[in-house]
Design a protein around this motif. Structure first.
Motif, PDB file in Angstrom:
ATOM      1  N   HIS A   1       1.802 -16.111  -7.355  1.00  0.00           N
ATOM      2  CA  HIS A   1       2.921 -17.196  -7.359  1.00  0.00           C
ATOM      3  C   HIS A   1       3.823 -16.996  -6.328  1.00  0.00           C
ATOM      4  O   HIS A   1       4.932 -17.575  -6.259  1.00  0.00           O
ATOM      5  CB  HIS A   1       3.399 -17.771  -8.703  1.00  0.00           C
ATOM      6  CG  HIS A   1       2.263 -17.836  -9.791  1.00  0.00           C
ATOM      7  ND1 HIS A   1       1.381 -18.901  -9.732  1.00  0.00           N
ATOM      8  CD2 HIS A   1       1.876 -17.245 -10.975  1.00  0.00           C
ATOM      9  CE1 HIS A   1       0.627 -18.880 -10.738  1.00  0.00           C
ATOM     10  NE2 HIS A   1       0.997 -17.855 -11.590  1.00  0.00           N
ATOM     11  N   LEU A   2       3.806 -15.924  -5.297  1.00  0.00           N
ATOM     12  CA  LEU A   2       4.475 -16.144  -4.505  1.00  0.00           C
ATOM     13  C   LEU A   2       4.377 -17.051  -3.046  1.00  0.00           C
ATOM     14  O   LEU A   2       3.164 -17.324  -3.142  1.00  0.00           O
ATOM     15  CB  LEU A   2       4.604 -14.601  -3.770  1.00  0.00           C
ATOM     16  CG  LEU A   2       5.513 -13.467  -4.290  1.00  0.00           C
ATOM     17  CD1 LEU A   2       4.743 -13.131  -5.608  1.00  0.00           C
ATOM     18  CD2 LEU A   2       5.810 -12.184  -3.541  1.00  0.00           C
ATOM     19  N   ASP A   3       5.567 -17.471  -2.609  1.00  0.00           N
ATOM     20  CA  ASP A   3       5.227 -18.495  -1.519  1.00  0.00           C
ATOM     21  C   ASP A   3       4.390 -17.626  -0.409  1.00  0.00           C
ATOM     22  O   ASP A   3       4.827 -16.450  -0.199  1.00  0.00           O
ATOM     23  CB  ASP A   3       6.703 -18.837  -0.956  1.00  0.00           C
ATOM     24  CG  ASP A   3       7.319 -19.834  -1.954  1.00  0.00           C
ATOM     25  OD1 ASP A   3       6.469 -20.489  -3.029  1.00  0.00           O
ATOM     26  OD2 ASP A   3       8.391 -19.949  -2.302  1.00  0.00           O
ATOM     27  N   ILE A   4       3.935 -18.310   0.601  1.00  0.00           N
ATOM     28  CA  ILE A   4       2.999 -17.933   1.557  1.00  0.00           C
ATOM     29  C   ILE A   4       3.908 -16.798   2.575  1.00  0.00           C
ATOM     30  O   ILE A   4       3.413 -15.825   2.854  1.00  0.00           O
ATOM     31  CB  ILE A   4       2.226 -19.029   2.146  1.00  0.00           C
ATOM     32  CG1 ILE A   4       1.147 -18.208   3.253  1.00  0.00           C
ATOM     33  CG2 ILE A   4       2.947 -19.808   2.792  1.00  0.00           C
ATOM     34  CD1 ILE A   4       0.101 -17.333   2.701  1.00  0.00           C
ATOM     35  N   ASP A   5       4.945 -17.640   2.910  1.00  0.00           N
ATOM     36  CA  ASP A   5       5.690 -16.904   3.923  1.00  0.00           C
ATOM     37  C   ASP A   5       6.339 -15.419   3.345  1.00  0.00           C
ATOM     38  O   ASP A   5       6.526 -14.639   3.985  1.00  0.00           O
ATOM     39  CB  ASP A   5       7.019 -17.948   4.376  1.00  0.00           C
ATOM     40  CG  ASP A   5       7.637 -18.356   3.097  1.00  0.00           C
ATOM     41  OD1 ASP A   5       7.457 -18.630   2.130  1.00  0.00           O
ATOM     42  OD2 ASP A   5       8.775 -18.869   3.500  1.00  0.00           O
TER      43      ASP A   5
END
Length: 617
Positions: A494-498
């Motif tokens: 669930h980490l953002d891609i950036d």
């Protein structure tokens, strides 16, 4: 049976005095009642005039608010409607199609702020306005009827004709005088403290261009500098043009939070009214975009005007979000309340989520809407409600619901909705927000030394001939394959891609072979382990109590922590670590035979040996 004033159930003068203490939070909420009436009357422009007059304070001249007026270009009222509008508990009857339906708004709001209200209303030009009023002094002297509306020569006073920006052929003017309970003394302060609330309460009407609300400070019968149109104040931060400070004034600061509903960020619920009819309640949810919380998002860096702090909560937009925390309860497009009871103490992530619960007037009784439309008592009482605490030991949720139905518990229709909010939606949103800041440059920098030290040990062990699975995979994988595998593993947490790409790029650049990530895991284990090409990724389970009682206690220390609080944190971490070791000892103790115990003891000794290498380097 005869009647006598001596035995009247309700004394008019005492009733009005009681109404003065009817619970309006401040002047802004009282003004909102008048704006409700204007919107119900199809007004497209509502003007709020706050007029001040000079007073002498010590040896200097100052100004104090002496009159507040609300003027609209709505439909206007005839004789009967105008007279009923000033009657307590009558108004325009119980009309569920209106924002205001309790027949209390105009007199209730008025007497909570002043002792006299004058009303002009017209349907054929302001020169033909009807006029009536309420005066507390006259009521105290025995007046029991609302004065019959009359045509005053010239219609509405010239003062308001001059001040108005959009006087129409039909409309209503409400003027408060003898102000004795207004919260703020100056016109500018009154409007400043009013506009943010008014902008939030009517954000949907303003954003949809249904109505404009003009705020105008008046001195010596002239609008002074500082008049403005109220901007939407959206606690979900999804609207594009709002009162939010730059760089999010003209673009959304949040994004819809996916709930699996029919459209992004929306989840419908069916709720049964008291009469058995079923109505739809819509939950809308949003969370902050990474760029609002992180200074270094590529292509969306913070403006030069931002403060030096990396804490987004200390930026102007973060402070704005801090004033909009809670669940927004919306009835027929109009916010009743921003309910702060759903917040967990002082947690930095609380300002970065938004939830709106939108319900129809047919569910007023179910939600417990108060007659001043400032809250919904039943809904609010269910914040942090845990049904298990009231259930019998062996009772399931459905059985608990059945029992509440048998005894006619008024909370029953809302149980599924609030259970979803508390234990599914808010839990998921908070976890997502905590993950959002993992891996930013400042967070990576705090762990650089530990990561480098551990990576050095891994490389030495490999060079000494103790190759692990990650070393063997590393020999056959390209740099791009390693990068892609690691990025995918982080986005699955669930980490953002950036954020994921930044963490992986930092690791490859520094030749790091270990990574520590905190994430909610569906396991009873304290941590999980992912072995990839050249990367040993430890995934700490944020749902395990060891995380909150040990990792977070040591790793998430506030900048301004006191010495006493720091000492308590260390004591808590020390106690938790000892309990962790005791749990291992008990695990060995409960093994069924000595052979199994010896194997686990051997594992313990091997782990201790490697721990010495990692800690001592």
């Amino acid at each position: 049976m005869g009647t006598s004033d001596n035995y009247r159930i309700v004394s008019p003068e005492l009733t009005v005095k009681a109404m003065r203490d009817s619970g309006y939070k401040n002047t802004a909420y009282a003004l909102a009642e008048l704006i409700d009436n204007s919107i119900d009357a199809h007004a497209t422009l509502v003007e709020v005039f706050v007029c001040e007059s000079p007073i002498k304070v010590s040896q200097r001249k100052s100004h104090r608010v002496d009159t507040i007026a609300v003027l609209d270009n709505g439909d206007g009222m005839d004789v009967d409607t105008l007279r009923r509008a000033l009657k307590y508990g009558d108004g325009l009857g119980d009309d569920r199609k209106r924002i205001g339906r309790f027949g209390m708004g105009l007199p209730n709001a008025t007497m909570s702020q002043c002792t006299k209200v004058e009303v002009w209303s017209w349907t054929n030009g302001p020169g033909n306005a009807l006029y009536t009023y309420l005066d507390l002094d006259e009521i105290n002297m025995g007046q029991v009827d609302v004065p019959a509306p009359v045509h005053k020569p010239g219609g509405i006073p010239d003062r308001w004709r001059t001040l108005s920006d959009g006087l129409g052929e039909h409309g209503t003017l409400v003027v408060w005088t003898n102000l004795d309970r207004v919260n703020w003394s100056g016109a500018a302060a009154t409007l400043k403290n009013t506009s943010q609330l008014i902008g939030r309460v009517y954000r949907h009407f303003i954003n949809d261009n249904t109505v404009e609300i003009r705020m105008a400070p008046v001195r010596e019968d002239k609008v002074v500098d500082g008049e403005y149109r109220v901007e939407p104040n959206d606690p979900l931060y999804l609207m594009e043009s709002t009162s939010t400070p730059e760089p999010f004034k003209a673009k959304p600061m949040f994004e819809p939070f996916e709930m699996g509903g029919p459209e992004p960020g929306v989840m419908p619920f069916r709720v049964k009214a008291a009469n058995g009819s079923v109505h739809e309640v819509r939950i809308r949810a949003s969370i902050a975009k990474a760029e609002s919380r992180l200074r270094d998002v590529a292509g969306a860096e913070w403006p030069a005007s931002a403060t030096a702090s990396n804490d987004a909560g200390k930026q102007v937009w973060g402070k704005h979000a801090g004033l909009n925390t809670g669940v927004s309860l919306v009835r027929r497009g109009r916010e009743l309340d921003l309910d702060h009871k759903w917040i967990i103490g002082y947690d930095p992530v609380e300002r970065w989520w938004g939830i709106e619960v939108d319900f129809p007037p047919e569910l007023d009784e179910v939600f417990g809407v108060t007659n001043n439309k400032q809250t919904a008592t039943t809904f609010s009482s269910l914040a942090h409600f845990e049904w298990q605490s009231e259930a019998d030991p062996t009772e399931s949720f459905s059985s608990f619901q059945s029992r509440l139905e048998e005894i006619g518990d008024p909370r029953l229709p809302l149980l599924e909705l609030v259970n979803y909010l508390e234990f599914k939606l808010l839990r998921a949103m908070r976890e997502r927000l905590r993950q959002q800041t993992k891996g930013n440059r400042s967070a990576l920098k705090r762990h650089d030394d530990v990561t480098s030290k551990a990576s050095d040990v891994v490389k030495r062990r490999r060079d000494e001939g103790h190759a692990g699975k990650t070393d063997k995979l590393d020999q056959v994988a390209s740099e791009e394959e390693k990068r892609q595998e690691q990025v995918e593993s982080l986005t699955q947490l669930h980490l953002d891609i950036d954020r994921a790409e930044l963490m992986v790029d930092e690791a490859l650049k520094n030749d790091w072979h270990v990574r520590w990530v905190s994430s909610p895991l569906d396991t009873s284990a304290f941590f999980g382990l992912k072995l990839m090409a050249g990367m040993m990724q430890v995934e700490v389970n944020t749902r395990h109590p060891l995380h909150d009682n040990l990792v977070a206690v040591l790793d998430e220390v506030p900048e301004n922590i006191t010495e006493a609080d720091l000492k308590r944190r260390l004591e808590k971490a020390s106690a938790t670590f000892k309990l962790l070791i005791y749990s291992w000892a008990r695990m060995e103790d409960e093994l069924p035979d000595d052979d199994a115990r010896e194997k686990l003891a051997e594992t313990r000794r091997d782990w201790g040996f490697k721990a010495r290498r990692f800690i001592n380097g």
